[in-house]
Design an enzyme around this catalytic site. Structure first.
Site, PDB file in Angstrom:
ATOM      1  N   ASP A  17      44.830  34.824  35.801  1.00 53.02           N
ATOM      2  CA  ASP A  17      44.024  35.244  34.664  1.00 53.02           C
ATOM      3  C   ASP A  17      44.222  36.757  34.522  1.00 53.02           C
ATOM      4  OD1 ASP A  17      41.833  35.248  32.693  1.00 53.02           O
ATOM      5  OD2 ASP A  17      40.698  36.221  34.291  1.00 53.02           O
ATOM      6  N   ASP A  19      41.843  39.372  32.322  1.00 52.20           N
ATOM      7  CA  ASP A  19      40.590  40.131  32.309  1.00 52.20           C
ATOM      8  C   ASP A  19      39.710  39.770  33.500  1.00 52.20           C
ATOM      9  OD1 ASP A  19      41.381  41.224  29.904  1.00 52.20           O
ATOM     10  OD2 ASP A  19      40.261  39.796  28.685  1.00 52.20           O
ATOM     11  N   ASP A 173      38.506  34.688  37.890  1.00 51.19           N
ATOM     12  CA  ASP A 173      37.255  35.402  38.196  1.00 51.19           C
ATOM     13  C   ASP A 173      36.044  34.811  37.500  1.00 51.19           C
ATOM     14  OD1 ASP A 173      36.461  37.888  35.849  1.00 51.19           O
ATOM     15  OD2 ASP A 173      38.073  36.454  35.561  1.00 51.19           O
TER      16      ASP A 173
END
Length: 204
Positions: A17, A19, A173
């Site tokens: 991922d 961001d 995250d």
């Protein structure tokens, strides 16, 4: 926090991922969204935004409409955010844990980025952090019909890498992202225990 050892995992490719995983974009996105919304007469507070990190831009604006009973010009906001994002890159930092793994594994295994963000913004982020050239492919929410937690993004990334989903290791995250990876049949690492506390979002 337990020590992380990549050697404990068996994989043929890595998908990250962007961001919040390899890039600490929270301050950049907050400044961008706050400015774009402010131009339309709306306020965005750090507390409200931080509680919804990990949402795609479209879902963030949808949540804002529901929370405050307003109707946003989403297309205009997205277009404005694309233009404003580069103005706030001075507060962009990398997250050393996942970014370090990407640098260490470059040239050893194929790697891709699968992001819920907009393509132009993700590319700008990776380029600014000198990470873009590490990845064979970058897929974003604009490339699929269904965003995370649907598996589409991760399945697309695996397909482009030519690696079966079950042989891909994912770094994420957010709960939506972790669910997306699991829905794709991939093993997912939650990076949050390994992150340095994020920068504040309120002001430069």
């Amino acid at each position: 926090m337990s020590d992380f050892k990549l050697s404990d995992y068996d994989f043929d490719a890595i998908i990250f991922d962007c961001d919040g995983t390899i890039a600490d974009t929270l301050p950049v996105h907050f400044q961008t969204f706050r400015e774009a919304l402010g131009e339309q007469g709306y306020e965005l507070t750090p507390e409200w935004y931080q509680a919804r990190t990990g949402l795609s831009s479209g879902r963030l604006f949808e949540a804002y409409e529901k929370a405050f009973g307003v109707t946003l010009d989403r297309d205009a906001l997205l277009a404005r955010c694309r233009r404003l994002y580069d103005n706030h890159l001075d507060v962009l930092r990398e997250h050393g844990f996942a970014a370090g793994i990407a640098r260490e594994q470059f040239g050893h295994v194929p790697m891709a980025v699968a992001s819920a963000g907009l393509k132009s913004i993700v590319i700008s982020t990776l380029r600014t952090l000198d990470l873009l050239e590490l990845f064979e492919h970058v897929v974003t929410v604009e490339d699929v019909k269904h965003p995370k937690p649907a598996p589409d993004l991760y399945l697309l990334a695996a397909g482009k890498l030519g690696v079966p989903p079950e042989r891909c290791l994912v770094f994420e995250d957010t709960e939506e992202g972790l669910e997306a990876a699991r829905n794709a049949g991939m093993r997912a690492i939650d990076v949050r225990p390994y992150l340095v506390p994020q920068s504040t979002t309120d002001g430069k």
